[in-house]
Design a protein around this motif. Structure first.
Motif, PDB file in Angstrom:
ATOM      1  N   GLY A 192      -4.225  22.030  15.541  1.00 25.49           N
ATOM      2  CA  GLY A 192      -3.178  22.433  16.471  1.00 25.49           C
ATOM      3  C   GLY A 192      -1.784  22.517  15.884  1.00 25.49           C
ATOM      4  N   GLY A 193      -1.634  22.227  14.607  1.00 25.17           N
ATOM      5  CA  GLY A 193      -0.305  22.181  14.009  1.00 25.17           C
ATOM      6  C   GLY A 193       0.155  23.527  13.492  1.00 25.17           C
ATOM      7  N   TRP A 194       0.644  24.386  14.374  1.00 27.08           N
ATOM      8  CA  TRP A 194       1.249  25.641  13.946  1.00 27.08           C
ATOM      9  C   TRP A 194       2.097  26.218  15.068  1.00 27.08           C
ATOM     10  CZ3 TRP A 194      -2.963  26.508  16.998  1.00 27.08           C
ATOM     11  CH2 TRP A 194      -3.028  27.691  17.701  1.00 27.08           C
ATOM     12  N   MET A 195       3.050  27.039  14.667  1.00 28.75           N
ATOM     13  CA  MET A 195       3.858  27.788  15.628  1.00 28.75           C
ATOM     14  C   MET A 195       4.058  29.190  15.084  1.00 28.75           C
ATOM     15  SD  MET A 195       7.735  26.340  15.027  1.00 28.75           S
ATOM     16  CE  MET A 195       8.564  26.473  13.441  1.00 28.75           C
ATOM     17  N   GLU A 196       4.433  30.111  15.984  1.00 26.44           N
ATOM     18  CA  GLU A 196       4.675  31.495  15.587  1.00 26.44           C
ATOM     19  C   GLU A 196       6.095  31.894  15.959  1.00 26.44           C
ATOM     20  OE1 GLU A 196       1.391  33.980  17.005  1.00 26.44           O
ATOM     21  OE2 GLU A 196       0.035  32.286  16.646  1.00 26.44           O
ATOM     22  N   ILE A 197       6.767  32.551  15.009  1.00 25.95           N
ATOM     23  CA  ILE A 197       8.187  32.867  15.120  1.00 25.95           C
ATOM     24  C   ILE A 197       8.365  34.379  15.108  1.00 25.95           C
ATOM     25  CG2 ILE A 197      10.456  32.587  14.024  1.00 25.95           C
ATOM     26  CD1 ILE A 197       9.246  30.007  15.109  1.00 25.95           C
ATOM     27  N   GLY A 198       9.163  34.894  16.050  1.00 19.93           N
ATOM     28  CA  GLY A 198       9.369  36.331  16.148  1.00 19.93           C
ATOM     29  C   GLY A 198      10.626  36.807  15.450  1.00 19.93           C
ATOM     30  N   ALA A 199      11.049  38.019  15.781  1.00 18.55           N
ATOM     31  CA  ALA A 199      12.176  38.659  15.104  1.00 18.55           C
ATOM     32  C   ALA A 199      13.482  37.885  15.263  1.00 18.55           C
ATOM     33  CB  ALA A 199      12.348  40.083  15.619  1.00 18.55           C
ATOM     34  N   LEU A 206      15.457  28.683  11.526  1.00 16.94           N
ATOM     35  CA  LEU A 206      14.075  28.228  11.396  1.00 16.94           C
ATOM     36  C   LEU A 206      13.989  26.711  11.583  1.00 16.94           C
ATOM     37  CD1 LEU A 206      11.225  29.241  10.946  1.00 16.94           C
ATOM     38  CD2 LEU A 206      11.517  28.854   8.496  1.00 16.94           C
ATOM     39  N   ALA A 207      14.981  25.983  11.068  1.00 19.84           N
ATOM     40  CA  ALA A 207      15.000  24.531  11.259  1.00 19.84           C
ATOM     41  C   ALA A 207      15.139  24.179  12.742  1.00 19.84           C
ATOM     42  CB  ALA A 207      16.146  23.910  10.457  1.00 19.84           C
ATOM     43  N   GLU A 208      15.940  24.959  13.458  1.00 28.17           N
ATOM     44  CA  GLU A 208      16.112  24.731  14.898  1.00 28.17           C
ATOM     45  C   GLU A 208      14.806  25.013  15.643  1.00 28.17           C
ATOM     46  OE1 GLU A 208      18.824  26.421  18.627  1.00 28.17           O
ATOM     47  OE2 GLU A 208      19.386  26.868  16.554  1.00 28.17           O
ATOM     48  N   ALA A 209      14.104  26.083  15.258  1.00 27.22           N
ATOM     49  CA  ALA A 209      12.829  26.410  15.896  1.00 27.22           C
ATOM     50  C   ALA A 209      11.805  25.301  15.642  1.00 27.22           C
ATOM     51  CB  ALA A 209      12.305  27.741  15.379  1.00 27.22           C
ATOM     52  N   LEU A 210      11.797  24.778  14.429  1.00 28.13           N
ATOM     53  CA  LEU A 210      10.874  23.693  14.094  1.00 28.13           C
ATOM     54  C   LEU A 210      11.191  22.449  14.912  1.00 28.13           C
ATOM     55  CD1 LEU A 210       8.638  22.421  12.335  1.00 28.13           C
ATOM     56  CD2 LEU A 210      10.434  21.830  10.684  1.00 28.13           C
ATOM     57  N   ALA A 211      12.464  22.102  15.028  1.00 28.06           N
ATOM     58  CA  ALA A 211      12.857  20.910  15.788  1.00 28.06           C
ATOM     59  C   ALA A 211      12.448  21.051  17.255  1.00 28.06           C
ATOM     60  CB  ALA A 211      14.360  20.693  15.662  1.00 28.06           C
ATOM     61  N   ALA A 212      12.641  22.233  17.818  1.00 32.18           N
ATOM     62  CA  ALA A 212      12.267  22.450  19.221  1.00 32.18           C
ATOM     63  C   ALA A 212      10.755  22.357  19.398  1.00 32.18           C
ATOM     64  CB  ALA A 212      12.776  23.808  19.681  1.00 32.18           C
ATOM     65  N   GLN A 265       5.699  16.465  20.709  1.00 33.81           N
ATOM     66  CA  GLN A 265       5.757  15.012  20.909  1.00 33.81           C
ATOM     67  C   GLN A 265       6.008  14.642  22.367  1.00 33.81           C
ATOM     68  OE1 GLN A 265       8.904  14.498  18.071  1.00 33.81           O
ATOM     69  NE2 GLN A 265       7.525  13.811  16.439  1.00 33.81           N
ATOM     70  N   GLY A 266       6.129  15.647  23.240  1.00 37.87           N
ATOM     71  CA  GLY A 266       6.340  15.393  24.654  1.00 37.87           C
ATOM     72  C   GLY A 266       7.761  15.039  25.015  1.00 37.87           C
ATOM     73  N   GLU A 267       8.700  15.224  24.092  1.00 35.87           N
ATOM     74  CA  GLU A 267      10.101  14.897  24.360  1.00 35.87           C
ATOM     75  C   GLU A 267      10.774  15.975  25.217  1.00 35.87           C
ATOM     76  OE1 GLU A 267      11.765  14.510  20.496  1.00 35.87           O
ATOM     77  OE2 GLU A 267      10.566  12.728  19.966  1.00 35.87           O
ATOM     78  N   LEU A 268      10.309  17.217  25.090  1.00 40.76           N
ATOM     79  CA  LEU A 268      10.830  18.335  25.874  1.00 40.76           C
ATOM     80  C   LEU A 268       9.660  19.167  26.349  1.00 40.76           C
ATOM     81  CD1 LEU A 268      13.767  19.552  23.579  1.00 40.76           C
ATOM     82  CD2 LEU A 268      13.994  18.325  25.756  1.00 40.76           C
ATOM     83  N   PRO A 269       9.780  19.818  27.502  1.00 43.79           N
ATOM     84  CA  PRO A 269       8.700  20.706  27.937  1.00 43.79           C
ATOM     85  C   PRO A 269       8.644  21.951  27.051  1.00 43.79           C
ATOM     86  CG  PRO A 269      10.577  20.890  29.422  1.00 43.79           C
ATOM     87  CD  PRO A 269      10.880  19.755  28.486  1.00 43.79           C
ATOM     88  N   CYS A 270       7.439  22.441  26.796  1.00 40.28           N
ATOM     89  CA  CYS A 270       7.318  23.690  26.039  1.00 40.28           C
ATOM     90  C   CYS A 270       7.756  24.840  26.930  1.00 40.28           C
ATOM     91  CB  CYS A 270       5.867  23.898  25.590  1.00 40.28           C
ATOM     92  SG  CYS A 270       5.595  25.509  24.778  1.00 40.28           S
ATOM     93  N   ARG A 319       0.610  19.797  17.549  1.00 37.57           N
ATOM     94  CA  ARG A 319       0.815  18.636  16.702  1.00 37.57           C
ATOM     95  C   ARG A 319       2.125  18.837  15.940  1.00 37.57           C
ATOM     96  NH1 ARG A 319       0.264  18.110  11.717  1.00 37.57           N
ATOM     97  NH2 ARG A 319      -1.082  19.927  11.421  1.00 37.57           N
ATOM     98  N   PRO A 320       2.966  17.815  15.864  1.00 38.37           N
ATOM     99  CA  PRO A 320       4.235  17.971  15.130  1.00 38.37           C
ATOM    100  C   PRO A 320       3.980  18.362  13.675  1.00 38.37           C
ATOM    101  CG  PRO A 320       4.254  15.959  16.432  1.00 38.37           C
ATOM    102  CD  PRO A 320       2.850  16.473  16.474  1.00 38.37           C
ATOM    103  N   LEU A 321       4.841  19.200  13.150  1.00 36.16           N
ATOM    104  CA  LEU A 321       4.705  19.694  11.778  1.00 36.16           C
ATOM    105  C   LEU A 321       5.608  18.894  10.842  1.00 36.16           C
ATOM    106  CD1 LEU A 321       4.829  23.566  12.409  1.00 36.16           C
ATOM    107  CD2 LEU A 321       2.841  22.047  12.409  1.00 36.16           C
ATOM    108  N   GLN A 322       5.097  18.603   9.661  1.00 35.09           N
ATOM    109  CA  GLN A 322       5.897  17.936   8.646  1.00 35.09           C
ATOM    110  C   GLN A 322       5.542  18.507   7.278  1.00 35.09           C
ATOM    111  OE1 GLN A 322       4.964  13.754   8.845  1.00 35.09           O
ATOM    112  NE2 GLN A 322       2.754  14.084   8.655  1.00 35.09           N
ATOM    113  N   GLY A 323       6.533  18.482   6.380  1.00 34.96           N
ATOM    114  CA  GLY A 323       6.365  19.127   5.081  1.00 34.96           C
ATOM    115  C   GLY A 323       5.287  18.497   4.215  1.00 34.96           C
ATOM    116  N   PRO A 324       4.780  19.287   3.244  1.00 39.11           N
ATOM    117  CA  PRO A 324       5.200  20.649   2.913  1.00 39.11           C
ATOM    118  C   PRO A 324       4.770  21.657   3.984  1.00 39.11           C
ATOM    119  CG  PRO A 324       3.288  20.056   1.614  1.00 39.11           C
ATOM    120  CD  PRO A 324       3.707  18.810   2.343  1.00 39.11           C
ATOM    121  N   PHE A 325       5.508  22.773   4.001  1.00 40.29           N
ATOM    122  CA  PHE A 325       5.292  23.783   5.029  1.00 40.29           C
ATOM    123  C   PHE A 325       4.709  25.048   4.410  1.00 40.29           C
ATOM    124  CE2 PHE A 325       8.811  21.102   6.470  1.00 40.29           C
ATOM    125  CZ  PHE A 325       8.359  20.753   7.738  1.00 40.29           C
TER     126      PHE A 325
END
Length: 499
Positions: free
Chosen positions: A288-295, A394-400, A406-411, A421-427
């Motif tokens: 489950g550890g992945w996200m997708e980023i657009g333009a 990109l760092a802001e997108a990762l933090a969000a 982690q359930g700190e903010l709603p998706c 699943r939270p992502l951590q380096g290497p990326f």
């Protein structure tokens, strides 16, 4: 169009000329010789023997099976799937009646060549994929079935039927480039075939059956007819719209050229140098550890939803629409070491590069990292620079994303935190492109598989089967393409043989 008057001699004379060696073409040829045992039939295949078979060779091999007592439910369901672009009730009923009677014929054909017909799809534990229950799918589908072994079990079954019939001539590397037509009557008399550097005039007394696929591998047609600036085939690179061009020249009435992603959906895919088709991104990600980023360098949809179960169509404001990848390019998938080592990020059982080209994607994606197909960096800032993204964005997108995981903010897209699943380096990053399974645009057809002309009447001697001019004009139910190919392949082969 090649004018009939321009033909001085025929290089080959047939009763039925079939264009294309996918399931539709195979079934049409077999039906023709079974309908008339003295029929002289030939299949002309554009590709080499090693790369033949079209999209049906690399599809998921699922078949939509319905019982005779489900006839009215099948009609009602498909009528809703086709909205807002309906086909005639007569054509709809012809197809549906054939569908509910199809299973015994499939079972018999599989048994004749040693195929293992079975319920389910062979690549998932699901017995049935019910794509749109809110439109009546559960009432219209008995189950999905397939023919093993897979991959390519369904196509191989009908290929084997062709190969065991010496009365069917099979010509590889023989693209049909034109129809031979009487300019006055509009009747089709045959085809022009390119073979060994020559152009051959082939007479088809009963008719020509176009089963040569769609235009998914033609970037210009994709831009002009569907509006995508970049979309790649997951199937045959040979599907470059040859049938569409011939139909236009013959005066056919075109339809279904701009369905929602040609009905089959635009799937996340990975395009790399050296391959004409794209790799299908894993339909079920190994972790489950992945996200997708657009333009805009932000996430843009719920990545964890089971989009594969609806062929990447999603409900937006009460209407079914395509998944948004094609309209937010470029897109990158961002993941970490745990996801990288969890399993391949592509699907191997289906699509051209794995099934036909034989590429074996590494189990932990390490070979593809080495090739540069997947980009690696120790920090998210380093990754951003490597893929051409602003570091801060990109760092802001990762933090969000991590906060939501982690359930700190709603998706914001409603993704279930259990699928995150939270992502951590290497990326790692892989660029995603929209991948399309097939296109449904082509000539309008009637219940006899005849192509309709601009005057609303059938073009004499011209038939159509398969994805070229498919009856599916909007949404798609899993297993429908291959059964439709069989249904109209049988009709076209029978009609042409008896003409």
């Amino acid at each position: 169009m090649a004018s009939l008057q321009s033909i001085k001699t025929w290089d080959l004379e047939l009763d039925v000329a079939v264009v294309g060696f996918g399931v539709a073409g195979c079934v049409a040829a077999v039906e023709a010789v079974e309908t008339r045992t003295d029929a002289k039939v030939a299949i002309f295949e554009k590709a080499t023997e090693a790369r033949c078979g079209g999209n049906s060779r690399v599809s998921g091999q699922a078949l939509w099976i319905a019982r005779p007592d489900q006839l009215e439910a099948v009609i009602a369901y498909q009528r809703k799937l086709n909205q807002p672009n309906p086909i005639s009730e007569e054509l709809l009923r012809t197809w549906a009646q054939a569908l509910v009677e199809l299973e015994p014929w499939i079972q018999a054909k599989a048994a004749e060549v040693g195929g293992d017909y079975s319920e389910g799809m062979g690549w998932t534990d699901l017995k049935t994929i019910v794509e749109f229950p809110e439109l009546g799918a559960e009432e219209a589908i008995a189950y999905n079935s397939t023919i093993k072994p897979n991959p390519s079990g369904v196509w191989r079954t009908f290929r084997d039927h062709v190969l065991r019939r010496p009365e069917i001539a099979l010509h590889y590397e023989s693209p049909v480039v034109d129809l031979i037509q009487d300019p006055d009557s509009g009747e089709i008399f045959g085809v022009i075939v390119e073979q060994n550097g020559r152009r051959l005039a082939v007479r088809a007394r009963g008719g020509v059956i176009l089963a040569c696929g769609g235009y998914e591998a033609n970037a210009e047609m994709q831009r002009n007819y569907w509006g995508a600036d970049r979309i790649l085939p997951l199937g045959s690179p040979a599907n470059t719209g040859d049938g569409v061009r011939m139909l236009q020249k013959a005066g056919a009435k075109l339809w279904h050229m701009r369905n929602f992603t040609q009905s089959s959906g635009n799937w996340p895919a990975i395009k790399v140098d050296g391959y004409d088709a794209a790799f299908l991104r894993a339909v079920v990600m190994p972790d489950g550890g992945w996200m997708e980023i657009g333009a805009d360098h932000k996430r843009f949809y719920d990545e964890g939803y089971h989009h594969r179960l609806r062929h990447y169509h999603q409900d937006e404001n009460g209407r079914w629409q395509d998944a948004p990848h094609w309209r937010t390019l470029p897109v990158h998938m961002i993941f970490d070491e745990t996801t990288r080592t969890a399993g391949p990020i592509i699907t191997s059982l289906m699509t051209w590069n794995t099934v036909v080209e034989g590429y074996e994607w590494s189990a932990d994606n390490s070979a593809e990292v080495e090739k540069g197909w997947i980009v690696k960096a120790d920090t998210i800032q380093d990754l951003a620079r490597l893929i051409g993204r602003p570091e801060a964005a990109l760092a802001e997108a990762l933090a969000a994303y991590n906060a939501a995981a982690q359930g700190e903010l709603p998706c914001p897209f409603g993704r279930d935190t259990a699928s995150m699943r939270p992502l951590q380096g290497p990326f790692y990053a892989a660029e995603l492109v929209p991948g399309v399974i097939c296109s449904t645009g082509g000539g309008e057809r009637n219940g006899k598989a005849q192509v309709i002309g601009q005057d609303g009447l059938p073009i004499t001697g011209l038939y159509e089967a398969g994805e070229l001019g498919s009856i599916f004009s909007n949404l798609y139910q899993n297993g429908a393409f291959l059964t439709e190919a069989m249904i109209f392949g049988r009709i076209a082969g029978r009609e042409a043989a008896l003409r």
